[in-house]
Design a protein around this motif. Structure first.
Motif, PDB file in Angstrom:
ATOM      1  N   ASP A 180       0.840  -1.207   0.000  1.00  0.00           N
ATOM      2  CA  ASP A 180       0.000   0.000   0.000  1.00  0.00           C
ATOM      3  C   ASP A 180       0.872   1.254   0.000  1.00  0.00           C
ATOM      4  OD1 ASP A 180      -2.998  -0.920   0.601  1.00  0.00           O
ATOM      5  OD2 ASP A 180      -1.629  -2.187   1.755  1.00  0.00           O
ATOM      6  N   SER A 200       5.310   0.218  10.513  1.00  0.00           N
ATOM      7  CA  SER A 200       3.925   0.140  10.023  1.00  0.00           C
ATOM      8  C   SER A 200       3.701  -1.040   9.083  1.00  0.00           C
ATOM      9  CB  SER A 200       3.533   1.457   9.347  1.00  0.00           C
ATOM     10  OG  SER A 200       4.374   1.710   8.242  1.00  0.00           O
ATOM     11  N   GLY A 201       4.730  -1.793   8.761  1.00  0.00           N
ATOM     12  CA  GLY A 201       4.565  -2.973   7.914  1.00  0.00           C
ATOM     13  C   GLY A 201       5.792  -3.853   8.017  1.00  0.00           C
ATOM     14  N   GLU A 222       3.008  -5.341   3.663  1.00  0.00           N
ATOM     15  CA  GLU A 222       2.598  -6.071   4.861  1.00  0.00           C
ATOM     16  C   GLU A 222       2.521  -7.561   4.571  1.00  0.00           C
ATOM     17  OE1 GLU A 222       2.931  -6.170   7.702  1.00  0.00           O
ATOM     18  OE2 GLU A 222       1.189  -5.770   8.960  1.00  0.00           O
ATOM     19  N   MET A 232      -5.388  -2.945   5.882  1.00  0.00           N
ATOM     20  CA  MET A 232      -4.461  -1.885   6.285  1.00  0.00           C
ATOM     21  C   MET A 232      -5.243  -0.621   6.605  1.00  0.00           C
ATOM     22  SD  MET A 232      -1.436  -3.035   6.390  1.00  0.00           S
ATOM     23  CE  MET A 232      -0.241  -1.707   6.248  1.00  0.00           C
ATOM     24  N   ARG A 241      -3.767   6.698   2.819  1.00  0.00           N
ATOM     25  CA  ARG A 241      -3.575   5.594   1.866  1.00  0.00           C
ATOM     26  C   ARG A 241      -4.229   5.941   0.538  1.00  0.00           C
ATOM     27  NH1 ARG A 241      -6.161   0.299   1.407  1.00  0.00           N
ATOM     28  NH2 ARG A 241      -7.473   0.780   3.200  1.00  0.00           N
ATOM     29  N   GLY A 262      -2.975  -2.608  -2.276  1.00  0.00           N
ATOM     30  CA  GLY A 262      -3.505  -3.555  -1.299  1.00  0.00           C
ATOM     31  C   GLY A 262      -3.883  -4.911  -1.869  1.00  0.00           C
TER      32      GLY A 262
END
Ligand SMILES: Cc1cc2nc3c(=O)[nH]c(=O)nc-3n(C[C@H](O)[C@H](O)[C@H](O)COP(=O)(O)OP(=O)(O)OC[C@H]3O[C@@H](n4cnc5c(N)ncnc54)[C@H](O)[C@@H]3O)c2cc1C
Length: 417
Positions: A180, A200-201, A222, A232, A241, A262
């Motif tokens: 993302d 964050s991932g 992710e 997410m 995003r 995503g």
């Protein structure tokens, strides 16, 4: 000779490039030449792989991919591109822990320089190595495996320990990844909440041009180990995003990137930024990168931002990534979790030289370690605690200096004669 590296920024000075089709042929070539350096897919930006004898290109040798399900390893020809071994692994239910930004590079060349992707808990690609088979100066084969006394010094070797014929890598069960893109992250959020951004991932990349009002794009990859993995969030601090797929950050409007938005897919189709069927990055470029201790990440990034005016004229894009510490002697990640501050420059050598000098001065207080395969001018000096040990190892396995070249003499202090 008119052969050059991938970017066309270095023309090889060596007499010739030889391309054996078998390991036996490579062994014979090593035995009969006085000076021979190894070369991979030629994606380094400097004279690292070059030499004053011949260059040995092992990319024509059969990959001969062998998966050991019990040991959880794969053994592969060193000249094999990551794209080939990664697809094979995914098709057989296995995975590597990470990928670099491009799958075009050879396993041998990438691990020799400690090429890395991103992720707070992900070591460089070299940390997956469990065994290395070298050709010795007399043409014999020499194997170094995890647990051997020479292992930590032999995985990241810059070609100084001889040609690598086959490499064994750790594998794990296959997994999926979604990717993302977030835009609009404020500089305050990057500086005040840096750890939240990079956590964050599974693998996080921050792209910036340094002088923009907000930071730029954050690409979050992710890991999805099962189908119940959560969606997410729409926001990453101040960033939002976006559904649209980002093009190459270094080349406006060029669609060469892996699937984003995503959409989940195999790890090998999402962890690299660039698709194997497209030219990665910009193509007409120079690259530089410095690793600094991540405990000083914010200070170091602030120091570069303070000289944005000096950097920006030569810059296409900067990427910030994190890499976990390792124990490999020549790895820039040796002994410290790192943040990697990367510059994709325009192919304008004079302007780039000037910008690099400013960056090196700005980062000097933070004990930077350069990416071996990219352009830098700073001495490596005492930054790596095992440099003297590596020199001793190289002297022991190659006492005649058959595998040396001008870069190794200039940068590592391994004399040519
Ligand atoms: C567009 C682009 C994107 C990149 N992205 C990243 C990134 O995301 N992360 C990163 O860390 N780096 C990145 N790089 C740098 C690149 O990964 C390294 O320079 C890597 O070493 C290139 O591998 P190669 O196979 O092209 O090796 P080469 O450049 O051909 O050689 C590099 C070194 O490996 C040695 N070597 C190669 N093959 C062998 C062998 N079989 N036996 C013994 N020694 C060998 C050579 O002697 C030399 O010392 C990027 C480069 C480009 C052009």
């Amino acid at each position: 000779m008119t052969e050059h590296n991938w970017a066309g920024t270095h023309t090889f000075a060596a007499e010739d490039i030889v391309r054996p089709a078998t390991i036996a042929e490579a062994q014979r070539l090593v035995a009969e030449h006085d000076r021979i350096r190894s070369i991979g897919t030629r994606h380094s930006f400097n004279d690292l792989a070059d030499g004053d004898g011949v260059l040995l290109d092992l990319t024509a040798i059969d990959p001969d991919i062998v998966i050991d399900d019990d040991a959880r390893t794969v053994t592969v020809g060193a000249g094999t591109r990551y794209a080939v071994v990664a697809r094979h692994l995914a098709d057989h239910g296995w995975a590597l822990h990470n990928m670099g930004s491009l799958p075009h590079i050879s396993v041998g060349g990438a691990t020799a320089t400690s090429t890395h992707g991103s992720g707070d808990r992900n070591g460089s690609l070299a940390t997956a190595v469990r065994g290395v088979e070298f050709i010795a100066p007399d043409g014999g084969l020499r194997r170094v495996s995890a647990g051997d006394a020479d292992f930590a010094g032999s995985v990241v070797h810059l070609g100084a320990l001889g040609p690598v014929t086959r490499i064994t890598l750790a594998v794990e069960p296959t997994y999926r990844v979604r990717q993302d893109t977030y835009t609009g992250l404020t500089w305050d959020d990057l500086f005040e909440r840096f750890d939240e951004v990079t956590a964050s991932g599974y693998s996080v990349s921050v792209f910036t041009r340094w002088n923009t009002p907000d930071v730029g794009e954050v690409w979050v990859k992710e890991r999805l180990d099962d189908d119940s993995a959560p969606d997410m969030p729409d926001r990453l601090l101040s960033a939002r995003r976006v559904a649209a797929k980002a093009d190459s950050p270094a080349a406006d409007g060029v669609d060469n990137t892996t699937e984003q938005g995503g959409v989940a897919g195999d790890w090998c189709d999402r962890l690299p930024h660039f698709r194997i069927d497209a030219t990665p990055s910009n193509g007409d470029e120079i690259q530089t990168e410095f690793w600094v201790d991540r405990t000083r990440a914010v200070e170091a990034i602030s120091a570069v931002r303070a000289i944005a005016d000096r950097v920006e004229p030569a810059l296409l894009v900067t990427e910030l990534r994190t890499v976990a510490a390792d124990d490999l002697w020549l790895s820039p990640g040796f002994g410290r979790d790192s943040v990697c501050i990367h510059f994709t420059w325009k192919n304008e050598p004079d302007a780039v030289r000037d910008a690099i000098a400013h960056v090196e001065r700005a980062l000097a207080p933070f004990d930077p370690r350069p990416h071996w395969g990219k352009v830098f001018s700073m001495p490596v000096g005492d930054s790596l605690p095992h440099l003297a040990d590596f020199r001793a190892l190289a002297e022991r396995v190659d006492p005649g200096g058959k595998f040396r070249g001008p870069y190794l003499e200039r940068v590592l202090g391994l004399p040519l004669s």
